[in-house]
Design an enzyme around this catalytic site. Structure first.
Site, PDB file in Angstrom:
ATOM      1  N   ARG A 260       0.946  -1.000   0.061  1.00 51.17           N
ATOM      2  CA  ARG A 260       0.060   0.079  -0.104  1.00 51.17           C
ATOM      3  C   ARG A 260       0.976   1.297  -0.038  1.00 51.17           C
ATOM      4  O   ARG A 260       1.748   1.477   0.654  1.00 51.17           O
ATOM      5  CB  ARG A 260      -0.907   0.151   1.375  1.00 51.17           C
ATOM      6  CG  ARG A 260      -1.925  -1.214   1.198  1.00 51.17           C
ATOM      7  CD  ARG A 260      -2.893  -1.155   2.369  1.00 51.17           C
ATOM      8  NE  ARG A 260      -3.604  -2.332   2.342  1.00 51.17           N
ATOM      9  CZ  ARG A 260      -4.417  -2.819   3.065  1.00 51.17           C
ATOM     10  NH1 ARG A 260      -4.793  -1.928   4.301  1.00 51.17           N
ATOM     11  NH2 ARG A 260      -5.264  -3.976   3.170  1.00 51.17           N
ATOM     12  N   ARG A 275       2.041   1.120  10.048  1.00 50.80           N
ATOM     13  CA  ARG A 275       1.473   1.574   8.781  1.00 50.80           C
ATOM     14  C   ARG A 275       2.837   1.393   7.721  1.00 50.80           C
ATOM     15  O   ARG A 275       3.772   2.321   7.548  1.00 50.80           O
ATOM     16  CB  ARG A 275       1.311   2.954   8.965  1.00 50.80           C
ATOM     17  CG  ARG A 275       0.585   3.268   7.471  1.00 50.80           C
ATOM     18  CD  ARG A 275      -0.232   4.788   7.788  1.00 50.80           C
ATOM     19  NE  ARG A 275      -1.038   5.027   8.983  1.00 50.80           N
ATOM     20  CZ  ARG A 275      -2.300   4.714   8.930  1.00 50.80           C
ATOM     21  NH1 ARG A 275      -2.703   4.526   7.926  1.00 50.80           N
ATOM     22  NH2 ARG A 275      -3.123   4.969  10.179  1.00 50.80           N
ATOM     23  N   GLU A 347      -6.314  -0.984  15.330  1.00 50.32           N
ATOM     24  CA  GLU A 347      -7.050  -2.001  14.414  1.00 50.32           C
ATOM     25  C   GLU A 347      -6.038  -3.050  13.938  1.00 50.32           C
ATOM     26  O   GLU A 347      -4.865  -2.861  13.645  1.00 50.32           O
ATOM     27  CB  GLU A 347      -7.366  -1.297  12.983  1.00 50.32           C
ATOM     28  CG  GLU A 347      -7.981  -2.144  12.200  1.00 50.32           C
ATOM     29  CD  GLU A 347      -8.026  -1.519  10.678  1.00 50.32           C
ATOM     30  OE1 GLU A 347      -8.120  -2.485   9.764  1.00 50.32           O
ATOM     31  OE2 GLU A 347      -8.104  -0.283  10.601  1.00 50.32           O
ATOM     32  N   SER A 350     -10.294  -6.184   9.935  1.00 50.67           N
ATOM     33  CA  SER A 350     -11.542  -5.510   9.399  1.00 50.67           C
ATOM     34  C   SER A 350     -11.963  -6.350   8.656  1.00 50.67           C
ATOM     35  O   SER A 350     -11.682  -7.000   7.625  1.00 50.67           O
ATOM     36  CB  SER A 350     -10.931  -4.216   8.730  1.00 50.67           C
ATOM     37  OG  SER A 350     -12.314  -3.478   8.458  1.00 50.67           O
ATOM     38  N   ARG A 387       1.036  -6.675  12.500  1.00 50.73           N
ATOM     39  CA  ARG A 387       0.310  -5.874  13.682  1.00 50.73           C
ATOM     40  C   ARG A 387       0.128  -6.889  14.735  1.00 50.73           C
ATOM     41  O   ARG A 387       0.446  -6.318  16.146  1.00 50.73           O
ATOM     42  CB  ARG A 387      -0.946  -5.100  13.350  1.00 50.73           C
ATOM     43  CG  ARG A 387      -0.933  -4.213  12.280  1.00 50.73           C
ATOM     44  CD  ARG A 387      -2.049  -3.044  12.400  1.00 50.73           C
ATOM     45  NE  ARG A 387      -1.737  -2.222  11.265  1.00 50.73           N
ATOM     46  CZ  ARG A 387      -2.716  -0.975  11.073  1.00 50.73           C
ATOM     47  NH1 ARG A 387      -3.771  -1.020  11.975  1.00 50.73           N
ATOM     48  NH2 ARG A 387      -2.381   0.154  10.480  1.00 50.73           N
TER      49      ARG A 387
END
Length: 420
Positions: A260, A275, A347, A350, A387
């Site tokens: 990403r 991130r 988070e 999801s 994560r």
């Protein structure tokens, strides 16, 4: 993608759904283009019918020895006029498709309204955050102090938002991924898939990343895109196909690298592994019957929660409000894990029910007694591996900087119980 027929029949409901996403009404514009296109299509059909009729009339006139020149001129004019109208039809269709492709899925009725993440609603919590008798450190400090997490070395190779993991931390990340895959396949019935991580435009269009979110992705010089998540290749496996109703639900999982660009994330989580441009994730995808997608959504979320429970990591589940949901989702649950170093939940998964939104874009259907119908698609992280590594480091840290290996991972770590 939205159903044009449904918009014709429910324009007010369509605009109300867009309003819940903070968008302006679009039904009037869509229906005006639709009406114009249908008028053009009707005119083309009438002209083609008249041309066929006139062609027969010419034959009859000639057979009777009569003058057919006037009718022949009419046919010639029709022959010239029809292609122009067909071009107009295509142009209007492309305009309609472009508008429909740019609009997000409408939120489900029970999704809370709100403009941003501050309006998400907590549903439940699991586990109690550990009480430390020392000041807990963040994962990047812990990993660097162990000499097993190297951000400077990664920056030399690739720039910011990359990391090099070494030794026992590299193995711990691999152990987490293996544990996740084993749990999802052996206990939860997902079929493991090893898909390509380079895909074509059509695949990203099917799941909703294109055309609107190209800046969030990495594109190669060959025209391929690096996947942002295995949702893209897994979901598209049923694109342009008709599956048997008896085959549903289809449940797939994959461990892949994800890429990403983090466009718009300047200044956010610039330190550490939260991130990154490249990370590993175990993805879950379900292809279901429309009547059972809500049930499947709850099941998928529980499958992701199981991983955190087995690892002993406290977490909470929230339902995203209308303004914080993704483009293709009609309802999303986020699972947020407790990070003591940051003193907050972050988070880690999801899980989204996309209804028939993606299926319509990729023409994914199933054969039923009522004819061919669109499937429903769901996707969720089971979990984001990097994560989860962050959460293990922060929750299992000791005062001397060592990390206790969670018991469920020790078999994957050759029996190692502490990383020093």
């Amino acid at each position: 993608m939205h159903d044009l027929k449904w918009i014709r029949e429910n324009p007010a409901a369509f605009d109300a759904g867009l309003a819940r996403k903070g968008l302006e009404p679009r039904s009037a514009e869509i229906l005006a283009l639709d009406a114009e296109r249908r008028s053009v299509q009707t005119r083309v059909q009438e002209m083609q019918a008249r041309r066929n009729e006139a062609s027969k009339q010419i034959g009859m006139l000639k057979k009777q020895g009569q003058d057919a020149s006037a009718v022949m001129e009419e046919v010639a004019k029709l022959k010239d006029d029809v292609p122009a109208l067909e071009v107009k039809d295509r142009e209007l269709g492309e305009q309609l498709d472009a508008i429909l492709a740019s609009l997000p899925n409408l939120p489900a009725a029970d999704v809370p309204d709100g403009p941003d993440e501050d309006h998400n609603v907590e549903l439940r919590k699991w586990g109690t955050p550990r009480m430390f008798d020392f000041e807990p450190k963040e994962h990047d400090f812990l990993g660097t102090a162990l000499g097993l997490m190297d951000f400077d070395g990664a920056a030399k190779l690739s720039g910011a938002r990359f990391v090099v993991l070494k030794g026992k931390l590299a193995r711990l990340e691999r152990a987490l991924a293996q544990f996740m895959l084993d749990t999802q396949t052996e206990e939860h019935g997902y079929t493991e898939v090893n898909p390509p991580t380079l895909v074509k435009d059509s695949a990203l269009f099917g799941t909703g990343q294109l055309p609107k979110f190209g800046e969030d992705l990495f594109k190669t010089s060959t025209g391929h895109w690096l996947i942002p998540t295995a949702e893209v290749p897994l979901t598209n496996l049923v694109g342009d196909s008709i599956v048997d109703e008896a085959a549903l639900p289809i449940r797939m999982t994959a461990l892949t690298p994800c890429y990403r660009s983090e466009a718009g994330a300047a200044g956010k989580d610039t330190r550490g592994m939260i991130r990154q441009h490249q990370f590993w994730k175990v993805e879950m995808v379900s292809i279901t019957h429309p009547d059972r997608s809500e049930e499947e959504h709850e099941r998928m979320t529980k499958c992701a929660e199981t991983i955190l429970q087995r690892l002993g990591l406290p977490y909470r589940v929230i339902v995203l409000c209308t303004g914080d949901m993704g483009f293709s989702s009609q309802k999303t649950y986020d699972i947020e894990v407790w990070l003591p170093g940051q003193d907050r939940y972050r988070e880690i998964s999801s899980c989204s029910n996309c209804g028939d939104f993606q299926a319509r874009r990729m023409k994914a259907r199933f054969k039923s007694d009522k004819g061919n119908r669109l499937v429903h698609t769901l996707n969720g992280s089971g979990l984001a591996v990097g994560r989860t590594l962050v959460a293990v480091l922060e929750n299992y840290q000791q005062a001397d900087g060592s990390i206790v290996v969670p018991e469920v991972l020790r078999g994957y770590m050759g029996g190692l119980d502490v990383i020093r």
